[in-house]
Design a protein around this motif. Sequence first.
Motif, short mmCIF file in Angstrom:
data_model
loop_
_atom_site.label_atom_id
_atom_site.label_comp_id
_atom_site.label_asym_id
_atom_site.label_seq_id
_atom_site.Cartn_x
_atom_site.Cartn_y
_atom_site.Cartn_z
N PHE A 1 -6.54 6.38 -2.07
CA PHE A 1 -7.74 5.71 -1.56
C PHE A 1 -7.48 5.26 -0.13
O PHE A 1 -6.33 5.18 0.29
CB PHE A 1 -8.08 4.45 -2.39
CG PHE A 1 -8.03 4.61 -3.87
CD1 PHE A 1 -8.79 5.59 -4.51
CD2 PHE A 1 -7.25 3.78 -4.64
CE1 PHE A 1 -8.75 5.73 -5.88
CE2 PHE A 1 -7.21 3.90 -6.01
CZ PHE A 1 -7.96 4.89 -6.63
N PRO A 2 -8.53 4.88 0.57
CA PRO A 2 -8.30 4.22 1.86
C PRO A 2 -7.41 3.00 1.65
O PRO A 2 -7.50 2.33 0.60
CB PRO A 2 -9.71 3.80 2.31
CG PRO A 2 -10.63 4.75 1.59
CD PRO A 2 -9.97 5.04 0.28
N ARG A 3 -6.56 2.69 2.58
CA ARG A 3 -5.58 1.60 2.44
C ARG A 3 -6.20 0.27 2.06
O ARG A 3 -5.59 -0.53 1.38
CB ARG A 3 -4.77 1.44 3.72
CG ARG A 3 -3.73 2.51 3.89
CD ARG A 3 -2.83 2.25 5.07
NE ARG A 3 -2.14 0.97 4.89
CZ ARG A 3 -1.69 0.22 5.88
NH1 ARG A 3 -1.82 0.61 7.12
NH2 ARG A 3 -1.07 -0.91 5.63
N SER B 1 0.84 -1.21 0.00
CA SER B 1 0.00 0.00 0.00
C SER B 1 0.87 1.25 0.00
O SER B 1 0.57 2.22 -0.70
CB SER B 1 -0.97 0.00 1.19
OG SER B 1 -0.26 0.02 2.41
N ALA C 1 -8.77 -0.32 0.12
CA ALA C 1 -9.51 -0.32 -1.15
C ALA C 1 -9.03 -1.46 -2.05
O ALA C 1 -7.84 -1.79 -2.09
CB ALA C 1 -9.34 1.01 -1.86
#
Length: 169
Positions: A79-81, A72, A83
Motif C-alpha cells: 500500500f502507499p506508505r 513501514s 495507509a
Amino acid sequence: MNSADLLTDAFQRIQEAVHGAVQGLSADDLNARLDEGANSIAWLVWHLTRIQDDHVAGALGAEQVWFAQDWSGRFELPFPRGATGYGHSSRQVEAVRVDSAELLLGYHDAVHEQTLRLIGGLDDGALDRVVDESWSPPVTLGVRLISVISDDLQHAGQAAFVRGSLERR
C-alpha cells in the motif's frame, strides 16, 4: 486523577487488550480469517495501531512512529506508505500479513510509548484545542483522543474474538 492520568489508563487498557489478543500466536493464526469477508488479527492490530499512530501524532504535532522508526519498511505492505487501513476492501485486508506476533507487538508498543509521552503533559485546557476543522463541528483534541480510544478498544475486542474462535476450532 487528571486528564493525562485518565488518558494514560485508557491507552494502557488498549495495550493490554492487544497483547492478550496477539501474544503467543503463530503467523498462521495471526493471518487467519474466519471467512473471506472477515478481518484477521494481523489486520485488526495493524489498523488500530496505525490509526493511533496517525491520529495522536497528527493531533499533537509529532512524527508518526510508522515513518520515524521505519515500521513501514519492516511490514513491507503493498500500500502507499501512509495507509492506515481505513476503508480497506477484503482484498486489501488479506494483503496485511505478518510473520510473527513480535512484529505486531513491536509496532504497537512503540506507538504506545510515543502516545504516553505525548499525552503525559496534557491538561484539561489542552483537550479543547481544535485539531481538525474539516468536520462540523470542528474536532477538538479531547474528541479525537476519545475517538481513537473507542476505535482501538473495539478492534482489540474483535481481535480477541477472532483468537477465541480460532482456539475453539
